[in-house]
Design a protein around this motif. Structure first.
Motif, PDB file in Angstrom:
ATOM      1  N   ALA A 281       7.769 -26.442  -3.131  1.00 56.15           N
ATOM      2  CA  ALA A 281       7.877 -25.436  -4.117  1.00 56.15           C
ATOM      3  C   ALA A 281       6.515 -24.208  -4.293  1.00 56.15           C
ATOM      4  O   ALA A 281       7.106 -23.309  -4.661  1.00 56.15           O
ATOM      5  N   GLY A 282       5.691 -24.584  -3.913  1.00 53.28           N
ATOM      6  CA  GLY A 282       4.641 -23.989  -4.620  1.00 53.28           C
ATOM      7  C   GLY A 282       4.313 -22.731  -3.482  1.00 53.28           C
ATOM      8  O   GLY A 282       3.734 -21.275  -3.649  1.00 53.28           O
ATOM      9  N   ALA A 283       4.534 -23.284  -1.995  1.00 47.14           N
ATOM     10  CA  ALA A 283       4.401 -21.759  -0.762  1.00 47.14           C
ATOM     11  C   ALA A 283       5.718 -20.838  -1.318  1.00 47.14           C
ATOM     12  O   ALA A 283       5.252 -19.672  -0.663  1.00 47.14           O
ATOM     13  N   TRP A 284       6.669 -21.574  -2.042  1.00 52.13           N
ATOM     14  CA  TRP A 284       7.353 -20.510  -1.883  1.00 52.13           C
ATOM     15  C   TRP A 284       6.938 -18.800  -3.107  1.00 52.13           C
ATOM     16  O   TRP A 284       8.054 -17.917  -2.751  1.00 52.13           O
ATOM     17  N   ASN A 285       6.351 -18.768  -3.915  1.00 48.92           N
ATOM     18  CA  ASN A 285       5.885 -17.923  -4.562  1.00 48.92           C
ATOM     19  C   ASN A 285       4.133 -18.227  -4.016  1.00 48.92           C
ATOM     20  O   ASN A 285       3.254 -17.598  -5.502  1.00 48.92           O
ATOM     21  N   SER A 286       3.776 -17.945  -3.257  1.00 48.94           N
ATOM     22  CA  SER A 286       2.177 -18.566  -3.056  1.00 48.94           C
ATOM     23  C   SER A 286       1.933 -16.646  -2.634  1.00 48.94           C
ATOM     24  O   SER A 286       2.868 -15.819  -2.638  1.00 48.94           O
ATOM     25  N   PRO A 287       0.844 -16.932  -3.071  1.00 48.95           N
ATOM     26  CA  PRO A 287       0.441 -15.374  -2.437  1.00 48.95           C
ATOM     27  C   PRO A 287       0.009 -15.153  -2.005  1.00 48.95           C
ATOM     28  O   PRO A 287       0.944 -13.785  -1.372  1.00 48.95           O
ATOM     29  N   GLN A 288       0.308 -15.793  -0.671  1.00 45.31           N
ATOM     30  CA  GLN A 288       0.845 -15.442   0.667  1.00 45.31           C
ATOM     31  C   GLN A 288       2.128 -14.406   0.644  1.00 45.31           C
ATOM     32  O   GLN A 288       2.983 -13.586   1.385  1.00 45.31           O
ATOM     33  N   MET A 289       3.122 -15.300   0.695  1.00 49.72           N
ATOM     34  CA  MET A 289       4.835 -15.195   0.510  1.00 49.72           C
ATOM     35  C   MET A 289       5.231 -13.672  -0.357  1.00 49.72           C
ATOM     36  O   MET A 289       5.649 -13.465  -0.047  1.00 49.72           O
ATOM     37  N   ILE A 290       3.817 -13.938  -1.550  1.00 49.17           N
ATOM     38  CA  ILE A 290       4.674 -12.550  -2.157  1.00 49.17           C
ATOM     39  C   ILE A 290       3.418 -11.490  -1.668  1.00 49.17           C
ATOM     40  O   ILE A 290       4.812 -10.793  -1.804  1.00 49.17           O
ATOM     41  N   LYS A 291       2.660 -11.456  -0.837  1.00 48.56           N
ATOM     42  CA  LYS A 291       2.371 -10.262   0.201  1.00 48.56           C
ATOM     43  C   LYS A 291       3.598  -9.422   0.806  1.00 48.56           C
ATOM     44  O   LYS A 291       4.053  -8.470   0.798  1.00 48.56           O
ATOM     45  N   LEU A 292       3.698 -11.179   1.213  1.00 49.57           N
ATOM     46  CA  LEU A 292       5.180 -10.018   2.024  1.00 49.57           C
ATOM     47  C   LEU A 292       6.085  -9.758   2.289  1.00 49.57           C
ATOM     48  O   LEU A 292       6.407  -8.590   2.822  1.00 49.57           O
ATOM     49  N   ARG A 293       7.093 -10.525   0.946  1.00 50.45           N
ATOM     50  CA  ARG A 293       7.847  -9.460   0.202  1.00 50.45           C
ATOM     51  C   ARG A 293       7.280  -7.779   0.052  1.00 50.45           C
ATOM     52  O   ARG A 293       8.677  -7.336   0.053  1.00 50.45           O
ATOM     53  N   GLU A 294       6.444  -8.165  -0.297  1.00 45.80           N
ATOM     54  CA  GLU A 294       6.080  -6.954  -0.861  1.00 45.80           C
ATOM     55  C   GLU A 294       5.846  -5.324   0.241  1.00 45.80           C
ATOM     56  O   GLU A 294       6.610  -4.653   0.446  1.00 45.80           O
ATOM     57  N   CYS A 295       5.724  -6.457   1.371  1.00 51.69           N
ATOM     58  CA  CYS A 295       5.303  -5.420   2.902  1.00 51.69           C
ATOM     59  C   CYS A 295       6.704  -4.881   2.998  1.00 51.69           C
ATOM     60  O   CYS A 295       6.750  -3.704   3.217  1.00 51.69           O
TER      61      CYS A 295
END
Length: 348
Positions: A281-295
């Motif tokens: 659950a924490g990985a779903w909105n992790s900083p890395q995931m957020i950055k990937l969605r942004e890119c």
């Protein structure tokens, strides 16, 4: 909506769809809903070297089998997210795991809807019986074409006639045992053609005449540029799209590392690690995931592997929606925001 606490992810399936569509419209990078489905890879090794798959030239990541203790832990975390499906496969051939039947039964008994995808080359009567008696819901057989020569060319290490016999044996055993499940889906691959809806060939249907199976058909994607297939897996340029993978699914690899994408077996984008105290659950909105969605939303992926070679971002435009659908999705999004404010969860 920039920060969510993992325990407050919305898991209601009726709400996930509208919230997903609104997230795509807003180009949101933090999501209030839980992933629709989870890939859990029991084994990231494979018995074949198919031309279209990353397994054909994959060498950076370690291969292995998921340990039972880690599997149990992952299932418990997945249950909290209430996914519509658990895909018990991803980068490898799941039937190579000696405990695959036990894994299926454990997940089914826990209340999960389990789907398994196999190349069917390693199936035996014992394995098929274990999967059926374990309660497997859906089994997709990746049997790509009715053309024997073409199949043997692409499925390096396999054999058309042996795999066809395995599929027939699996369906016969399910019927002989008097089971409704698993539902067997036969997946045909056809060459890409712009503006044409893929359809199963009659020759493919004839291979399974009289068998209770479901026929599937699709264009082959290019596996983020990691395969070597040139005939089928062409770049499908239809428009510009968000990455649906990052808005719908997560992958837990055999070693507990959480991958952002099912097309990233090399692990370029790790968004969590269950062996280091992270959660699904924490990985779903992790900083890395957020950055990937942004890119990916901005199309800024030239330095992001394997996204910079992936046709998922170019092969279809973002779907259009009716005005009423947009209003409903927007309203649900605002309710999700209000829900978090009431619970005292901050936003930035």
């Amino acid at each position: 909506m920039e920060r969510f606490i993992k325990h407050h992810l919305i898991t209601n399936n009726a709400l996930r769809g509208p919230l997903y569509r609104e997230a795509v419209r807003r180009c949101a990078t933090v999501l209030p809903y839980a992933p629709f489905a989870i890939y859990l890879d029991p084994c990231n090794a494979c018995n074949l070297k198919c031309t279209f798959c990353a397994q054909s030239n994959w060498g950076r990541r370690e291969r292995g089998l998921m340990k039972w203790e880690l599997y149990e832990k992952t299932i418990q975390e997945v249950l909290e997210l209430k996914p519509s499906r658990l895909f018990l496969f991803c980068y490898g051939e799941p039937t190579l795991h000696p405990d695959i039947g036990r894994m299926v039964k454990f997940a089914v008994d826990a209340g999960l809807n389990v789907v398994l995808d196999t190349n069917a080359a390693a199936l035996t009567e014992r394995k098929i019986r274990e999967l059926i008696e374990g309660g497997l819901h859906v089994c997709t057989m990746s049997f790509d074409t009715a053309d024997r020569e073409e199949y043997n060319r692409m499925r390096v290490g396999s054999d058309f006639d042996r795999v066809l016999a395995n599929i027939h044996m699996a369906v016969d055993m399910r019927d002989r045992l008097g089971r409704r499940n698993p539902r067997f889906i036969l997946q045909e691959i056809v060459p890409y053609a712009k503006g044409v809806k893929p359809e199963n060939s009659q020759a493919y249907r004839n291979l399974f005449k009289g068998y209770d199976v479901v026929f599937g058909v699709r264009f082959m994607h290019n596996y983020a540029g990691q395969g070597i297939e040139k005939k089928f897996a062409l770049i499908q340029r239809e428009g510009v799209s968000h990455c649906s993978q990052l808005y719908r699914r997560l992958v837990v690899n055999f070693d507990g590392k959480i991958h952002a994408c099912c097309l990233d077996p090399e692990g370029y984008n790790i968004v969590g690690d269950l062996t280091q105290g992270d959660t699904v659950a924490g990985a779903w909105n992790s900083p890395q995931m957020i950055k990937l969605r942004e890119c990916t939303n901005k199309g800024e992926v030239s330095n992001v592997l394997p996204c910079n070679s992936c046709d998922q971002l170019t092969r279809r435009p973002r779907p259009s929606r009716s005005r009423s659908s947009q209003l409903l999705s927007s309203l649900l999004w605002q309710i999700a925001e209000a829900r978090l404010r009431i619970r005292g969860i901050s936003r930035t």
